[in-house]
Design a protein around this motif. Structure first.
Motif, PDB file in Angstrom:
ATOM      1  N   ASN A  94    -156.973 -69.092 -25.068  1.00  0.00           N
ATOM      2  CA  ASN A  94    -157.087 -69.576 -26.448  1.00  0.00           C
ATOM      3  C   ASN A  94    -158.408 -70.313 -26.651  1.00  0.00           C
ATOM      4  N   ARG A  95    -159.350 -70.097 -25.746  1.00  0.00           N
ATOM      5  CA  ARG A  95    -160.674 -70.721 -25.836  1.00  0.00           C
ATOM      6  C   ARG A  95    -161.747 -69.696 -25.494  1.00  0.00           C
ATOM      7  N   ARG A  96    -162.917 -69.861 -26.112  1.00  0.00           N
ATOM      8  CA  ARG A  96    -164.054 -69.035 -25.730  1.00  0.00           C
ATOM      9  C   ARG A  96    -164.590 -69.499 -24.380  1.00  0.00           C
ATOM     10  N   PHE A  97    -165.038 -68.562 -23.611  1.00  0.00           N
ATOM     11  CA  PHE A  97    -165.686 -68.890 -22.334  1.00  0.00           C
ATOM     12  C   PHE A  97    -166.800 -67.884 -22.089  1.00  0.00           C
ATOM     13  N   GLY A  98    -167.696 -68.216 -21.186  1.00  0.00           N
ATOM     14  CA  GLY A  98    -168.850 -67.369 -20.941  1.00  0.00           C
ATOM     15  C   GLY A  98    -168.745 -66.619 -19.629  1.00  0.00           C
ATOM     16  N   THR A  99    -169.327 -65.427 -19.602  1.00  0.00           N
ATOM     17  CA  THR A  99    -169.423 -64.636 -18.362  1.00  0.00           C
ATOM     18  C   THR A  99    -170.874 -64.253 -18.167  1.00  0.00           C
ATOM     19  N   TRP A 100    -171.406 -64.579 -17.009  1.00  0.00           N
ATOM     20  CA  TRP A 100    -172.781 -64.174 -16.648  1.00  0.00           C
ATOM     21  C   TRP A 100    -172.688 -63.120 -15.560  1.00  0.00           C
ATOM     22  N   VAL A 101    -173.243 -61.941 -15.834  1.00  0.00           N
ATOM     23  CA  VAL A 101    -173.230 -60.854 -14.863  1.00  0.00           C
ATOM     24  C   VAL A 101    -174.585 -60.825 -14.161  1.00  0.00           C
ATOM     25  N   ILE A 102    -174.589 -61.057 -12.852  1.00  0.00           N
ATOM     26  CA  ILE A 102    -175.838 -61.094 -12.094  1.00  0.00           C
ATOM     27  C   ILE A 102    -176.325 -59.663 -11.877  1.00  0.00           C
ATOM     28  N   SER A 103    -177.549 -59.409 -12.287  1.00  0.00           N
ATOM     29  CA  SER A 103    -178.121 -58.071 -12.127  1.00  0.00           C
ATOM     30  C   SER A 103    -179.028 -58.031 -10.905  1.00  0.00           C
ATOM     31  N   PHE A 123    -166.371 -71.904 -17.936  1.00  0.00           N
ATOM     32  CA  PHE A 123    -165.110 -72.259 -18.584  1.00  0.00           C
ATOM     33  C   PHE A 123    -165.188 -73.653 -19.178  1.00  0.00           C
ATOM     34  N   PRO A 124    -164.614 -73.860 -20.364  1.00  0.00           N
ATOM     35  CA  PRO A 124    -164.490 -75.223 -20.877  1.00  0.00           C
ATOM     36  C   PRO A 124    -163.382 -75.953 -20.116  1.00  0.00           C
ATOM     37  N   ASN A 125    -163.542 -77.236 -19.895  1.00  0.00           N
ATOM     38  CA  ASN A 125    -162.530 -77.997 -19.169  1.00  0.00           C
ATOM     39  C   ASN A 125    -161.239 -78.172 -19.958  1.00  0.00           C
ATOM     40  N   ASN A 126    -161.293 -77.955 -21.280  1.00  0.00           N
ATOM     41  CA  ASN A 126    -160.068 -78.115 -22.083  1.00  0.00           C
ATOM     42  C   ASN A 126    -159.356 -76.786 -22.319  1.00  0.00           C
ATOM     43  N   PHE A 142    -179.329 -69.143 -19.152  1.00  0.00           N
ATOM     44  CA  PHE A 142    -178.090 -69.519 -18.470  1.00  0.00           C
ATOM     45  C   PHE A 142    -177.605 -70.887 -18.958  1.00  0.00           C
ATOM     46  N   VAL A 143    -178.521 -71.818 -19.084  1.00  0.00           N
ATOM     47  CA  VAL A 143    -178.158 -73.151 -19.576  1.00  0.00           C
ATOM     48  C   VAL A 143    -177.686 -73.071 -21.018  1.00  0.00           C
ATOM     49  N   LYS A 144    -178.288 -72.180 -21.806  1.00  0.00           N
ATOM     50  CA  LYS A 144    -177.862 -72.002 -23.199  1.00  0.00           C
ATOM     51  C   LYS A 144    -176.413 -71.497 -23.260  1.00  0.00           C
ATOM     52  N   LEU A 145    -176.031 -70.599 -22.334  1.00  0.00           N
ATOM     53  CA  LEU A 145    -174.661 -70.107 -22.296  1.00  0.00           C
ATOM     54  C   LEU A 145    -173.692 -71.257 -22.024  1.00  0.00           C
ATOM     55  N   ILE A 146    -174.072 -72.139 -21.114  1.00  0.00           N
ATOM     56  CA  ILE A 146    -173.242 -73.321 -20.836  1.00  0.00           C
ATOM     57  C   ILE A 146    -173.121 -74.176 -22.093  1.00  0.00           C
ATOM     58  N   GLN A 147    -174.262 -74.409 -22.748  1.00  0.00           N
ATOM     59  CA  GLN A 147    -174.277 -75.231 -23.964  1.00  0.00           C
ATOM     60  C   GLN A 147    -173.420 -74.603 -25.062  1.00  0.00           C
ATOM     61  N   ASP A 148    -173.521 -73.283 -25.256  1.00  0.00           N
ATOM     62  CA  ASP A 148    -172.746 -72.608 -26.300  1.00  0.00           C
ATOM     63  C   ASP A 148    -171.241 -72.767 -26.061  1.00  0.00           C
ATOM     64  N   VAL A 149    -170.836 -72.625 -24.814  1.00  0.00           N
ATOM     65  CA  VAL A 149    -169.413 -72.785 -24.493  1.00  0.00           C
ATOM     66  C   VAL A 149    -168.953 -74.206 -24.797  1.00  0.00           C
ATOM     67  N   GLU A 150    -169.778 -75.183 -24.431  1.00  0.00           N
ATOM     68  CA  GLU A 150    -169.410 -76.585 -24.673  1.00  0.00           C
ATOM     69  C   GLU A 150    -169.346 -76.902 -26.165  1.00  0.00           C
ATOM     70  N   LEU A 151    -170.286 -76.357 -26.938  1.00  0.00           N
ATOM     71  CA  LEU A 151    -170.290 -76.608 -28.374  1.00  0.00           C
ATOM     72  C   LEU A 151    -169.108 -75.926 -29.075  1.00  0.00           C
ATOM     73  N   THR A 204    -166.705 -80.376 -22.105  1.00  0.00           N
ATOM     74  CA  THR A 204    -167.633 -80.110 -21.013  1.00  0.00           C
ATOM     75  C   THR A 204    -167.219 -78.814 -20.336  1.00  0.00           C
ATOM     76  N   ALA A 205    -168.132 -78.237 -19.553  1.00  0.00           N
ATOM     77  CA  ALA A 205    -167.869 -76.938 -18.942  1.00  0.00           C
ATOM     78  C   ALA A 205    -167.835 -77.035 -17.425  1.00  0.00           C
ATOM     79  N   MET A 206    -167.307 -75.988 -16.822  1.00  0.00           N
ATOM     80  CA  MET A 206    -167.364 -75.823 -15.376  1.00  0.00           C
ATOM     81  C   MET A 206    -167.890 -74.425 -15.084  1.00  0.00           C
ATOM     82  N   ILE A 207    -168.559 -74.273 -13.953  1.00  0.00           N
ATOM     83  CA  ILE A 207    -169.103 -72.986 -13.534  1.00  0.00           C
ATOM     84  C   ILE A 207    -168.258 -72.486 -12.363  1.00  0.00           C
TER      85      ILE A 207
END
Length: 365
Positions: A356-365, A309-312, A226-235, A240-243
């Motif tokens: 126009n930006r990549r963002f992450g989606t985490w689906v809770i199983s 989501f990225p803040n930008n 989960f933290v890696k997904l946040i990091q990937d979005v930020e990179l 910076t990201a928001m959840i």
């Protein structure tokens, strides 16, 4: 006031006589709903004043009977006057409510015809995807990819909410002015929310790279992924990201790590609804939850999705409020056994989801 005084009906101009008098009354109606009355004016006094004016328009006594109310609501001329007052109040209530919503602040780019804004949205050069255009007011999805650096209009359609019973109860003194307006506003807002959430929920699945659409059980073993997904979005976005997620979805984060929410007082200073906080230094924003349109067995937003989501990021939901709210009369007497009329508040709006930006989606199983 959304119109010049001379653009209102002859009946309303005759009742109020001059623009300033109506402007003051309209302001009282709006301030009462928004809870922002001037010093020395109580809610009870404001509600009594509004009720007295509306009853005078209909020629009703202080405590009218059911028959008197039904007869009054058959008058097209009187309805026109009262409806114009309600329309003005609803327009302001909807717009001010959206401006204070956490969901709108973060995810929705709004343009409003009432404020003189055109139905035109600029799509930046680095558009990754266009998602979920709502077709003709229904929830049919039309997916398409846009050219770079384009401007486009949002397709609009009419939405509506029936109001006869609420208006009847108001004239009988069972409900307050705030109750009447809030019921209508909530019905319209729920439709708008449903339209937006239905379009938005499929966003993560449409990204070109599957790595941004992940998931798993909310447990200690998922923490690093989960933290890696946040990091990937930020990179990927140099930001910076928001959840973002519903209260139920965000509550699952406590199984991964430390969650801290800001105080209730601080929340109320910033948002009308929703909470903000942090998860291991990353901002959290709570999406407001609601039942689906006309169905209390289904939720508007699924509680299994958490978005990174990225803040930008440009606000992905493009929403155009054409407004021109009006109340129309349904004149088919066969539709009601008591021979009374029916009324529907109608407005026009539309939305599309574009990012126009990549963002992450985490689906809770």
């Amino acid at each position: 006031m959304r119109l010049q005084f001379n653009e209102y009906s002859n009946g309303l101009q005759s009742v109020f006589g001059e623009a300033n008098k109506y402007a003051n009354f309209s302001k009282l109606c709006i301030d009462t709903v928004n809870g922002k009355l001037e010093a020395g004016v109580t809610f009870a006094k404001a509600n009594e004043s509004i009720g007295r004016q509306i009853r005078e328009i209909y020629g009703l006594p202080e405590h009218p009977t059911d028959r008197e109310v039904r007869n009054a609501l058959r008058s097209k001329e009187k309805n026109t006057i009262a409806f114009e007052i309600i329309e003005d109040t609803i327009e302001d209530t909807l717009v001010s409510g959206w401006n204070e919503s956490a969901f709108f602040r973060i995810l929705v780019e709004t343009k409003n015809n009432r404020l003189g804004q055109k139905n035109s949205f600029y799509i930046p050069d680095k558009t990754i995807i266009t998602i979920s255009k709502i077709n003709n007011g229904h929830h049919d999805m039309i997916r398409q990819r846009l050219g770079e650096g384009t401007e486009r209009s949002i397709e609009t359609s009419s939405i509506g909410a029936k109001i006869y019973m609420s208006l009847s109860r108001y004239l009988q003194g069972v409900e307050s002015w705030v109750d009447l307006i809030q019921k209508i506003s909530e019905a319209l807002s729920r439709y708008v929310d449903t339209m937006m959430h239905t379009a938005f929920v499929s966003a993560g699945q449409s990204l070109p790279e599957t790595q941004w659409y992940s998931g798993g059980a909310m447990e200690a073993a998922s923490h690093d992924e989960f933290v890696k997904l946040i990091q990937d979005v930020e990179l990927a976005t140099n930001s910076t990201a928001m959840i973002v997620g519903t209260k139920v979805a965000l509550s699952q984060l406590r199984k991964l790590g430390d969650v801290q929410w800001i105080s209730e007082d601080a929340k109320n200073d910033v948002y009308r609804m929703g909470r903000i906080g942090t998860f291991e230094g990353t901002q959290l924003v709570e999406l407001p939850q609601a039942f689906a349109l006309n169905d209390t067995t289904k939720y508007l937003e699924e509680d299994k999705y958490i978005y990174i989501f990225p803040n930008n990021m440009d606000k992905p939901i493009k929403f155009y409020w054409e407004g021109d709210t009006e109340i129309t009369e349904v004149t088919d007497s066969a539709a009601r056994q008591d021979k009374s009329m029916d009324y529907e508040v109608q407005a026009t709006c539309g939305c599309e989801v574009i990012t126009n930006r990549r963002f992450g989606t985490w689906v809770i199983s």
